[in-house]
Motif scaffolding. Structure first.
Motif, PDB file in Angstrom:
ATOM      1  N   GLY A  47       6.679 -46.464  13.861  1.00  0.00           N
ATOM      2  CA  GLY A  47       5.658 -46.881  12.911  1.00  0.00           C
ATOM      3  C   GLY A  47       4.282 -46.457  13.370  1.00  0.00           C
ATOM      4  O   GLY A  47       4.116 -45.491  14.108  1.00  0.00           O
ATOM      5  N   GLY A  48       3.270 -47.218  12.944  1.00  0.00           N
ATOM      6  CA  GLY A  48       1.897 -46.822  13.236  1.00  0.00           C
ATOM      7  C   GLY A  48       1.543 -45.557  12.487  1.00  0.00           C
ATOM      8  O   GLY A  48       2.004 -45.317  11.365  1.00  0.00           O
ATOM      9  N   ALA A  49       0.739 -44.703  13.112  1.00  0.00           N
ATOM     10  CA  ALA A  49       0.320 -43.463  12.457  1.00  0.00           C
ATOM     11  C   ALA A  49       1.483 -42.512  12.229  1.00  0.00           C
ATOM     12  O   ALA A  49       1.382 -41.591  11.405  1.00  0.00           O
ATOM     13  CB  ALA A  49      -0.770 -42.782  13.283  1.00  0.00           C
ATOM     14  N   TYR A  50       2.600 -42.740  12.937  1.00  0.00           N
ATOM     15  CA  TYR A  50       3.810 -41.949  12.670  1.00  0.00           C
ATOM     16  C   TYR A  50       4.177 -42.009  11.193  1.00  0.00           C
ATOM     17  O   TYR A  50       4.576 -41.004  10.598  1.00  0.00           O
ATOM     18  CB  TYR A  50       4.970 -42.468  13.518  1.00  0.00           C
ATOM     19  N   THR A  51       4.050 -43.196  10.616  1.00  0.00           N
ATOM     20  CA  THR A  51       4.465 -43.365   9.223  1.00  0.00           C
ATOM     21  C   THR A  51       3.663 -42.467   8.292  1.00  0.00           C
ATOM     22  O   THR A  51       4.223 -41.830   7.388  1.00  0.00           O
ATOM     23  CB  THR A  51       4.325 -44.835   8.801  1.00  0.00           C
ATOM     24  N   LEU A  52       2.344 -42.409   8.480  1.00  0.00           N
ATOM     25  CA  LEU A  52       1.522 -41.531   7.652  1.00  0.00           C
ATOM     26  C   LEU A  52       1.963 -40.081   7.791  1.00  0.00           C
ATOM     27  O   LEU A  52       2.133 -39.361   6.797  1.00  0.00           O
ATOM     28  CB  LEU A  52       0.053 -41.651   8.056  1.00  0.00           C
ATOM     29  N   ALA A  53       2.122 -39.631   9.048  1.00  0.00           N
ATOM     30  CA  ALA A  53       2.482 -38.229   9.289  1.00  0.00           C
ATOM     31  C   ALA A  53       3.859 -37.918   8.721  1.00  0.00           C
ATOM     32  O   ALA A  53       4.057 -36.898   8.046  1.00  0.00           O
ATOM     33  CB  ALA A  53       2.437 -37.940  10.786  1.00  0.00           C
ATOM     34  N   TRP A  65      -0.279 -34.393  13.630  1.00  0.00           N
ATOM     35  CA  TRP A  65      -0.546 -35.774  14.053  1.00  0.00           C
ATOM     36  C   TRP A  65      -1.048 -35.756  15.490  1.00  0.00           C
ATOM     37  O   TRP A  65      -0.386 -35.245  16.384  1.00  0.00           O
ATOM     38  CB  TRP A  65       0.727 -36.592  13.926  1.00  0.00           C
ATOM     39  N   SER A  66      -2.236 -36.313  15.706  1.00  0.00           N
ATOM     40  CA  SER A  66      -2.830 -36.416  17.033  1.00  0.00           C
ATOM     41  C   SER A  66      -2.529 -37.801  17.596  1.00  0.00           C
ATOM     42  O   SER A  66      -2.990 -38.806  17.052  1.00  0.00           O
ATOM     43  CB  SER A  66      -4.346 -36.189  16.944  1.00  0.00           C
ATOM     44  N   ALA A  67      -1.749 -37.854  18.695  1.00  0.00           N
ATOM     45  CA  ALA A  67      -1.320 -39.144  19.236  1.00  0.00           C
ATOM     46  C   ALA A  67      -0.987 -39.013  20.720  1.00  0.00           C
ATOM     47  O   ALA A  67      -0.787 -37.905  21.230  1.00  0.00           O
ATOM     48  CB  ALA A  67      -0.103 -39.664  18.477  1.00  0.00           C
ATOM     49  N   ASP A  68      -0.908 -40.153  21.401  1.00  0.00           N
ATOM     50  CA  ASP A  68      -0.630 -40.214  22.834  1.00  0.00           C
ATOM     51  C   ASP A  68       0.744 -40.807  23.099  1.00  0.00           C
ATOM     52  O   ASP A  68       1.147 -41.777  22.440  1.00  0.00           O
ATOM     53  CB  ASP A  68      -1.690 -41.070  23.541  1.00  0.00           C
ATOM     54  N   PHE A  69       1.442 -40.233  24.090  1.00  0.00           N
ATOM     55  CA  PHE A  69       2.764 -40.705  24.476  1.00  0.00           C
ATOM     56  C   PHE A  69       2.855 -40.750  26.002  1.00  0.00           C
ATOM     57  O   PHE A  69       2.145 -40.026  26.697  1.00  0.00           O
ATOM     58  CB  PHE A  69       3.856 -39.790  23.918  1.00  0.00           C
ATOM     59  N   GLY A  83      10.846 -35.543  16.349  1.00  0.00           N
ATOM     60  CA  GLY A  83      11.557 -34.279  16.436  1.00  0.00           C
ATOM     61  C   GLY A  83      12.621 -34.147  15.363  1.00  0.00           C
ATOM     62  O   GLY A  83      12.787 -33.076  14.757  1.00  0.00           O
ATOM     63  N   GLN A  84      13.353 -35.237  15.099  1.00  0.00           N
ATOM     64  CA  GLN A  84      14.384 -35.203  14.068  1.00  0.00           C
ATOM     65  C   GLN A  84      13.789 -34.974  12.686  1.00  0.00           C
ATOM     66  O   GLN A  84      14.400 -34.323  11.827  1.00  0.00           O
ATOM     67  CB  GLN A  84      15.182 -36.500  14.103  1.00  0.00           C
ATOM     68  N   GLU A  85      12.577 -35.510  12.456  1.00  0.00           N
ATOM     69  CA  GLU A  85      11.910 -35.316  11.158  1.00  0.00           C
ATOM     70  C   GLU A  85      11.282 -33.927  11.041  1.00  0.00           C
ATOM     71  O   GLU A  85      10.910 -33.510   9.951  1.00  0.00           O
ATOM     72  CB  GLU A  85      10.825 -36.376  10.965  1.00  0.00           C
ATOM     73  N   GLY A  86      11.131 -33.242  12.177  1.00  0.00           N
ATOM     74  CA  GLY A  86      10.501 -31.920  12.147  1.00  0.00           C
ATOM     75  C   GLY A  86       8.992 -31.963  12.145  1.00  0.00           C
ATOM     76  O   GLY A  86       8.347 -31.022  11.679  1.00  0.00           O
ATOM     77  N   LEU A  87       8.401 -33.044  12.687  1.00  0.00           N
ATOM     78  CA  LEU A  87       6.948 -33.143  12.720  1.00  0.00           C
ATOM     79  C   LEU A  87       6.355 -32.157  13.720  1.00  0.00           C
ATOM     80  O   LEU A  87       6.929 -31.900  14.781  1.00  0.00           O
ATOM     81  CB  LEU A  87       6.509 -34.564  13.092  1.00  0.00           C
ATOM     82  N   ASP A  88       5.197 -31.617  13.391  1.00  0.00           N
ATOM     83  CA  ASP A  88       4.457 -30.732  14.282  1.00  0.00           C
ATOM     84  C   ASP A  88       4.021 -31.541  15.512  1.00  0.00           C
ATOM     85  O   ASP A  88       3.358 -32.564  15.391  1.00  0.00           O
ATOM     86  CB  ASP A  88       3.240 -30.188  13.529  1.00  0.00           C
TER      87      ASP A  88
END
Length: 309
Positions: A47-53, A65-69, A83-88
């Motif tokens: 969730g979080g900004a992941y949902t928007l992206a 999507w600019s985020a920290d891990f 990765g499964q969704e194919g996000l950049d």
């Protein structure tokens, strides 16, 4: 810290933290101190900004999507889902320490309660990334008024990008000059009704809309089962909610915003943008977290059915 490789221009730059959402849904009653409630279902979803992206990506938009891990299992879970969704992943920042962002959501019908935790992580300036990507849209999942955010908003405007900002239960009011400044610079602001009332101190929705619309060119206030109210200049639209077999409303607001931005990028009218947003928000409630976000063909079919096309 490592940063991904350079990317070409995108349509939407989303900036904001990930969250791992532990969603308990189908609660028969609200949870109160000293009691135990058994849920009908449970899910661990990003969730979080992941949902928007993710929601914008499913709608066919080119999203970065600019985020920290970090090294923690929650980061790993969201990275795997991305990765499964194919996000950049080119604007992901990887840290050699845990960067935990976690929410426990207790969902009951159209309502939910949430408890969250975040490890602190230093922010990175957005301006260089904006100048590299030159997006058409910059999206903030929550109200931010710090100097770095103002600099990013000003840079986005200089590059001709629209700036969309949500409120996300941020404890702020219009009495803060920094809040008024950043809202006067964004193009679209999307609080929910409770947030709009708290932010303005207004006694009713119409008063809150009038106050916020005096600062923001396009205001969209989500109202849960009552739909949404939008104001742009002298134009106002009150859109009804889309009926849905709701399980969990955790991701509804972010998916609503994804549908709204999808319409704005297509140059649709404000009313048509609200219709797309309403379908996206309603669909998100039919599964735990963000997993039920619509894909472009499904949204097109729903919009066509609604207009008789």
């Amino acid at each position: 810290m490592e940063t991904g490789a350079a990317v070409e221009r995108c349509e939407v730059l989303v900036t904001g933290a990930y969250f791992a959402d532990l969603v308990f849904h189908g609660l028969p009653r609200p949870v109160r101190p000293g009691t135990e409630v058994f849920a009908d279902g449970f899910g661990l979803v990003p969730g979080g900004a992941y949902t928007l992206a993710m929601a914008l990506h499913r709608l066919g938009r080119r999203v970065v999507w600019s985020a920290d891990f970090g090294t923690d299992p929650f980061s790993a879970h969201v990275l795997s889902c991305a990765g499964q969704e194919g996000l950049d992943d080119s604007a992901f920042r990887h840290h050699p320490v845990p960067v935990r962002s976690l929410t426990v959501a207790l969902a009951s019908g159209d309502d939910r309660a949430m408890v969250s935790f975040q490890d602190p992580v230093g922010s990175e300036p957005l301006v260089p990334l904006l100048r590299q990507l030159r997006p058409r849209m910059l999206m903030f999942p929550q109200l931010r008024s710090d100097q770095g955010t103002v600099a990013a908003v000003l840079a986005a405007r200089e590059l001709g990008a629209l700036v969309v900002m949500d409120c996300h239960d941020t404890p702020a009011t219009l009495d803060d000059p920094a809040v008024r400044q950043v809202l006067s610079l964004v193009d679209v602001f999307t609080p929910n009704e409770a947030e709009a009332l708290a932010l303005t101190g207004a006694g009713c929705l119409d008063e809150a809309v009038a106050l916020l619309a005096g600062l923001v060119p396009t205001l969209v206030v989500t109202r849960g089962p009552l739909g949404a109210t939008a104001r742009r200049g002298g134009e106002r639209h009150d859109a009804p909610a889309v009926p849905a077999a709701s399980i969990d409303a955790t991701a509804a607001g972010d998916c609503f915003n994804a549908g709204l931005v999808h319409g704005l990028l297509d140059g649709r009218s404000l009313a048509d943008c609200l219709a797309a947003a309403a379908f996206c928000g309603a669909a998100a409630t039919t599964g735990p977290g963000s997993g039920a976000a619509l894909r472009a063909p499904d949204l097109d079919r729903l919009l066509g059915r609604a207009t008789g096309r």
